[in-house]
Design a protein around this motif. Structure first.
Motif, PDB file in Angstrom:
ATOM      1  N   GLY A  36       0.800  -1.215   0.000  1.00 30.34           N
ATOM      2  CA  GLY A  36       0.000   0.000   0.000  1.00 30.34           C
ATOM      3  C   GLY A  36       0.833   1.265   0.000  1.00 30.34           C
ATOM      4  N   LEU A  37       2.063   1.170   0.519  1.00 30.26           N
ATOM      5  CA  LEU A  37       2.957   2.333   0.582  1.00 30.26           C
ATOM      6  C   LEU A  37       3.723   2.571  -0.715  1.00 30.26           C
ATOM      7  CD1 LEU A  37       4.383   1.753   4.175  1.00 30.26           C
ATOM      8  CD2 LEU A  37       2.860   3.614   3.466  1.00 30.26           C
ATOM      9  N   GLY A  38       3.593   1.655  -1.679  1.00 28.14           N
ATOM     10  CA  GLY A  38       4.199   1.886  -2.982  1.00 28.14           C
ATOM     11  C   GLY A  38       5.565   1.283  -3.198  1.00 28.14           C
ATOM     12  N   TYR A  39       5.986   0.347  -2.354  1.00 30.96           N
ATOM     13  CA  TYR A  39       7.286  -0.306  -2.558  1.00 30.96           C
ATOM     14  C   TYR A  39       7.210  -1.251  -3.747  1.00 30.96           C
ATOM     15  CZ  TYR A  39       9.073   1.687   1.734  1.00 30.96           C
ATOM     16  OH  TYR A  39       9.509   2.584   2.688  1.00 30.96           O
ATOM     17  N   THR A  40       8.324  -1.395  -4.459  1.00 30.30           N
ATOM     18  CA  THR A  40       8.351  -2.142  -5.714  1.00 30.30           C
ATOM     19  C   THR A  40       8.394  -3.650  -5.499  1.00 30.30           C
ATOM     20  OG1 THR A  40       9.439  -0.335  -6.878  1.00 30.30           O
ATOM     21  CG2 THR A  40       9.681  -2.521  -7.837  1.00 30.30           C
ATOM     22  N   ARG A  41       9.261  -4.104  -4.624  1.00 31.49           N
ATOM     23  CA  ARG A  41       9.406  -5.538  -4.367  1.00 31.49           C
ATOM     24  C   ARG A  41       9.668  -5.757  -2.879  1.00 31.49           C
ATOM     25  NH1 ARG A  41      12.131  -7.013  -8.599  1.00 31.49           N
ATOM     26  NH2 ARG A  41      12.585  -4.926  -9.394  1.00 31.49           N
ATOM     27  N   TYR A  42       9.443  -6.982  -2.446  1.00 31.96           N
ATOM     28  CA  TYR A  42       9.604  -7.337  -1.033  1.00 31.96           C
ATOM     29  C   TYR A  42      10.323  -8.669  -0.976  1.00 31.96           C
ATOM     30  CZ  TYR A  42       8.205  -7.528   3.945  1.00 31.96           C
ATOM     31  OH  TYR A  42       8.194  -7.557   5.321  1.00 31.96           O
ATOM     32  N   TRP A  43      11.554  -8.644  -0.448  1.00 30.14           N
ATOM     33  CA  TRP A  43      12.358  -9.865  -0.370  1.00 30.14           C
ATOM     34  C   TRP A  43      12.474 -10.335   1.065  1.00 30.14           C
ATOM     35  CZ3 TRP A  43      17.286  -8.681  -3.797  1.00 30.14           C
ATOM     36  CH2 TRP A  43      16.907  -8.672  -5.147  1.00 30.14           C
ATOM     37  N   VAL A  44      12.494 -11.647   1.253  1.00 24.76           N
ATOM     38  CA  VAL A  44      12.717 -12.232   2.570  1.00 24.76           C
ATOM     39  C   VAL A  44      14.029 -13.006   2.547  1.00 24.76           C
ATOM     40  CG1 VAL A  44      10.322 -12.276   3.286  1.00 24.76           C
ATOM     41  CG2 VAL A  44      11.202 -14.169   1.925  1.00 24.76           C
ATOM     42  N   ALA A  45      14.764 -12.899   3.643  1.00 24.53           N
ATOM     43  CA  ALA A  45      16.111 -13.458   3.725  1.00 24.53           C
ATOM     44  C   ALA A  45      16.093 -14.892   4.234  1.00 24.53           C
ATOM     45  CB  ALA A  45      16.970 -12.589   4.639  1.00 24.53           C
ATOM     46  N   ALA A  57      13.150 -20.201   6.353  1.00 25.14           N
ATOM     47  CA  ALA A  57      12.555 -20.851   5.177  1.00 25.14           C
ATOM     48  C   ALA A  57      11.930 -19.790   4.274  1.00 25.14           C
ATOM     49  CB  ALA A  57      11.517 -21.886   5.598  1.00 25.14           C
ATOM     50  N   PRO A  58      12.749 -19.042   3.533  1.00 24.21           N
ATOM     51  CA  PRO A  58      12.217 -17.901   2.769  1.00 24.21           C
ATOM     52  C   PRO A  58      11.222 -18.293   1.695  1.00 24.21           C
ATOM     53  CG  PRO A  58      14.485 -18.375   2.136  1.00 24.21           C
ATOM     54  CD  PRO A  58      14.199 -19.202   3.353  1.00 24.21           C
ATOM     55  N   GLU A  59      11.348 -19.500   1.136  1.00 19.68           N
ATOM     56  CA  GLU A  59      10.410 -19.884   0.083  1.00 19.68           C
ATOM     57  C   GLU A  59       8.996 -20.054   0.638  1.00 19.68           C
ATOM     58  OE1 GLU A  59      12.126 -23.633   1.844  1.00 19.68           O
ATOM     59  OE2 GLU A  59      12.822 -21.610   1.335  1.00 19.68           O
ATOM     60  N   ILE A  60       8.885 -20.514   1.878  1.00 16.72           N
ATOM     61  CA  ILE A  60       7.564 -20.660   2.490  1.00 16.72           C
ATOM     62  C   ILE A  60       6.991 -19.297   2.854  1.00 16.72           C
ATOM     63  CG2 ILE A  60       6.325 -21.565   4.495  1.00 16.72           C
ATOM     64  CD1 ILE A  60       8.187 -23.957   4.438  1.00 16.72           C
ATOM     65  N   ALA A  62       7.772 -16.478   1.450  1.00 18.83           N
ATOM     66  CA  ALA A  62       7.447 -15.786   0.199  1.00 18.83           C
ATOM     67  C   ALA A  62       6.095 -16.230  -0.346  1.00 18.83           C
ATOM     68  CB  ALA A  62       8.538 -16.036  -0.843  1.00 18.83           C
ATOM     69  N   GLY A  63       5.808 -17.530  -0.262  1.00 13.29           N
ATOM     70  CA  GLY A  63       4.510 -18.012  -0.720  1.00 13.29           C
ATOM     71  C   GLY A  63       3.360 -17.411   0.071  1.00 13.29           C
ATOM     72  N   THR A  64       3.557 -17.270   1.377  1.00 15.97           N
ATOM     73  CA  THR A  64       2.523 -16.651   2.211  1.00 15.97           C
ATOM     74  C   THR A  64       2.338 -15.183   1.838  1.00 15.97           C
ATOM     75  OG1 THR A  64       3.007 -18.165   4.041  1.00 15.97           O
ATOM     76  CG2 THR A  64       1.880 -16.100   4.588  1.00 15.97           C
ATOM     77  N   LEU A  65       3.427 -14.491   1.605  1.00 14.42           N
ATOM     78  CA  LEU A  65       3.329 -13.069   1.268  1.00 14.42           C
ATOM     79  C   LEU A  65       2.686 -12.861  -0.098  1.00 14.42           C
ATOM     80  CD1 LEU A  65       6.770 -11.704   2.555  1.00 14.42           C
ATOM     81  CD2 LEU A  65       4.600 -11.948   3.775  1.00 14.42           C
ATOM     82  N   LEU A  66       2.965 -13.756  -1.041  1.00 17.48           N
ATOM     83  CA  LEU A  66       2.310 -13.664  -2.346  1.00 17.48           C
ATOM     84  C   LEU A  66       0.795 -13.807  -2.207  1.00 17.48           C
ATOM     85  CD1 LEU A  66       4.876 -15.767  -4.385  1.00 17.48           C
ATOM     86  CD2 LEU A  66       4.162 -13.442  -4.996  1.00 17.48           C
ATOM     87  N   ALA A  67       0.381 -14.672  -1.296  1.00 18.49           N
ATOM     88  CA  ALA A  67      -1.058 -14.888  -1.098  1.00 18.49           C
ATOM     89  C   ALA A  67      -1.727 -13.721  -0.389  1.00 18.49           C
ATOM     90  CB  ALA A  67      -1.280 -16.170  -0.295  1.00 18.49           C
ATOM     91  N   HIS A  68      -0.937 -12.898   0.314  1.00 19.40           N
ATOM     92  CA  HIS A  68      -1.505 -11.778   1.071  1.00 19.40           C
ATOM     93  C   HIS A  68      -1.275 -10.432   0.385  1.00 19.40           C
ATOM     94  CE1 HIS A  68      -1.698 -14.742   4.360  1.00 19.40           C
ATOM     95  NE2 HIS A  68      -2.612 -13.957   4.873  1.00 19.40           N
ATOM     96  N   THR A  69      -0.721 -10.443  -0.822  1.00 18.41           N
ATOM     97  CA  THR A  69      -0.528  -9.211  -1.598  1.00 18.41           C
ATOM     98  C   THR A  69      -1.027  -9.461  -3.013  1.00 18.41           C
ATOM     99  OG1 THR A  69       1.748  -9.889  -2.145  1.00 18.41           O
ATOM    100  CG2 THR A  69       1.460  -8.430  -0.229  1.00 18.41           C
ATOM    101  N   SER A  70      -1.092  -8.403  -3.824  1.00 15.80           N
ATOM    102  CA  SER A  70      -1.639  -8.584  -5.166  1.00 15.80           C
ATOM    103  C   SER A  70      -0.828  -7.917  -6.273  1.00 15.80           C
ATOM    104  CB  SER A  70      -3.070  -8.033  -5.215  1.00 15.80           C
ATOM    105  OG  SER A  70      -3.080  -6.641  -4.904  1.00 15.80           O
ATOM    106  N   ARG A  71       0.009  -6.936  -5.947  1.00 17.32           N
ATOM    107  CA  ARG A  71       0.711  -6.185  -6.987  1.00 17.32           C
ATOM    108  C   ARG A  71       2.231  -6.287  -6.872  1.00 17.32           C
ATOM    109  NH1 ARG A  71       3.523  -1.999  -6.561  1.00 17.32           N
ATOM    110  NH2 ARG A  71       2.777  -1.567  -4.457  1.00 17.32           N
ATOM    111  N   MET A  72       2.731  -6.131  -5.672  1.00 19.06           N
ATOM    112  CA  MET A  72       4.154  -6.036  -5.423  1.00 19.06           C
ATOM    113  C   MET A  72       4.875  -7.343  -5.781  1.00 19.06           C
ATOM    114  SD  MET A  72       5.687  -4.733  -1.780  1.00 19.06           S
ATOM    115  CE  MET A  72       4.786  -6.048  -0.926  1.00 19.06           C
ATOM    116  N   ARG A  73       6.081  -7.226  -6.320  1.00 20.47           N
ATOM    117  CA  ARG A  73       6.904  -8.407  -6.554  1.00 20.47           C
ATOM    118  C   ARG A  73       7.384  -8.937  -5.206  1.00 20.47           C
ATOM    119  NH1 ARG A  73       8.240  -9.392 -11.923  1.00 20.47           N
ATOM    120  NH2 ARG A  73       9.648 -11.025 -11.153  1.00 20.47           N
ATOM    121  N   ILE A  74       7.397 -10.273  -5.086  1.00 14.71           N
ATOM    122  CA  ILE A  74       7.801 -10.935  -3.857  1.00 14.71           C
ATOM    123  C   ILE A  74       8.910 -11.922  -4.190  1.00 14.71           C
ATOM    124  CG2 ILE A  74       7.072 -12.430  -1.958  1.00 14.71           C
ATOM    125  CD1 ILE A  74       5.679  -9.768  -1.827  1.00 14.71           C
TER     126      ILE A  74
END
Length: 339
Positions: A36-45, A57-60, A62-74
């Motif tokens: 919502g704040l306009g960030y381009t991508r969101y990475w987890v370490a 477990a960043p792949e897990i 990341a999957g959760t974050l993809l399901a809770h967002t709609s536009r931003m790259r994850i």
């Protein structure tokens, strides 16, 4: 002139008196806010055996974050490839990219194990993703990034035609030369241009005084970590009461050079200058605080300072969604950020 874009590198910090499960939920909340704040991508370490980070477990995540967002790259910042079979990594990210086409980044790191065959592992992973060597084969493959903190990793990213992120927060010197090498070596058969981003550690707050309090807590945590006392991020109260040792002060001084802190106007000026000196139009911001509310506020203030909610700022990715093709191998052992 291209407007500067900001993204998030989230290490899922665990604060004093907080639990890892609370830290993970805070990452989900922050990702929703960042979109919502306009960030381009969101990475987890990816970190292991560290009381200060819950991101094992960043792949897990990341999957959760993809399901809770709609536009931003994850994506990941990054998967430690020496620990895993490239085929398994390709399968996991093939699933993510199939379910969320055009939104998945696959950041790769060298740390985590013997790296003698790292270039070959990277080449195999890219081939599996790009040529349909795994099931499912995503119509829009994940975008591959190589993460590093040195010139060797930059040259390897260029030779392989991947995107490159330099970890300023891990090694603040040498970034300009690394990006010069990356661009000079960049090879691809697709016509893509080299894409790059600078990962910077940042703390800001509503006042310079509050920002310094948060910075002191971060520096104490990092100094202790260097000296073998790894633990959760300390609170302001703990830091205020702490009697610093000479060794801690010395380590804090070293890490201060890799930290951008202050009021929003101070921080935005420094970040703009850093982006200009490194020739990048994207900064990946890493913020560590004990309290998730302070971390969220820091990202809110940066969004305001850079006008990220303006559609002209957050639109457009630097290269095509499929990413450049993989070409060649390199014998050198690239450096990669870790903390």
């Amino acid at each position: 002139m291209t407007k500067l874009r900001l993204s998030v590198l989230d290490q899922t910090p665990v604060g004093e008196d907080h639990t890892p499960d609370q830290a993970l939920r805070a990452s989900v909340d922050l990702a929703r806010a960042a979109e919502g704040l306009g960030y381009t991508r969101y990475w987890v370490a990816e970190h292991h055996d560290s009381p200060g980070f819950a991101s094992s477990a960043p792949e897990i995540l990341a999957g959760t974050l993809l399901a809770h967002t709609s536009r931003m790259r994850i994506g990941t910042g990054g998967v430690l490839l020496p620990r895993y079979d490239p085929a398994k990594v390709a399968e996991v990210f093939g699933v993510l990219a199939s379910l969320h086409p055009g939104r998945v980044d696959l950041g790769i790191g060298r740390a985590g194990g013997p790296a003698r065959d790292f270039p070959q592992r990277l080449a195999r992973l890219r081939a599996l993703l790009g040529e349909g060597g795994v099931v499912p084969h995503a119509p829009v493959p994940p975008r591959m990034w190589l993460l590093g903190a040195g010139r060797e990793s930059a040259r390897l990213a260029g030779l392989l035609g991947t995107e490159f992120a330099f970890g300023h927060f891990f090694s603040p010197a040498g970034g300009q030369e690394a990006f010069e090498d990356y661009r000079a070596e960049f090879r691809t058969s697709t016509g893509d241009r080299p894409g790059g981003a600078l990962a910077v550690r940042v703390v800001t707050a509503d006042s310079a005084g509050r920002a310094e309090e948060l910075a002191q807590s971060l520096l104490l945590w990092r100094a202790r970590k260097d000296l073998g006392q790894d633990g959760p991020l300390p609170s302001h109260e703990t830091t205020r009461r702490h009697r610093w040792t000479g060794a801690e002060l010395e380590r804090a001084k070293v890490h201060r050079t890799a930290l951008v802190s202050g009021a929003p106007e101070q921080v935005s000026a420094v970040l703009t200058a850093l982006a200009g000196s490194h020739g990048v139009d994207e900064l990946i911001v890493n913020t560590l605080t004990c309290d998730p509310a302070d971390r969220r506020r820091s990202y809110e203030l940066l969004s305001e300072a850079f006008g990220l909610q303006d559609p002209d700022v957050r639109s457009g990715d630097p290269v095509g969604a499929s990413g450049p093709a993989l070409r060649g191998q390199e014998r050198s052992r690239p450096q990669v950020w870790s903390a």
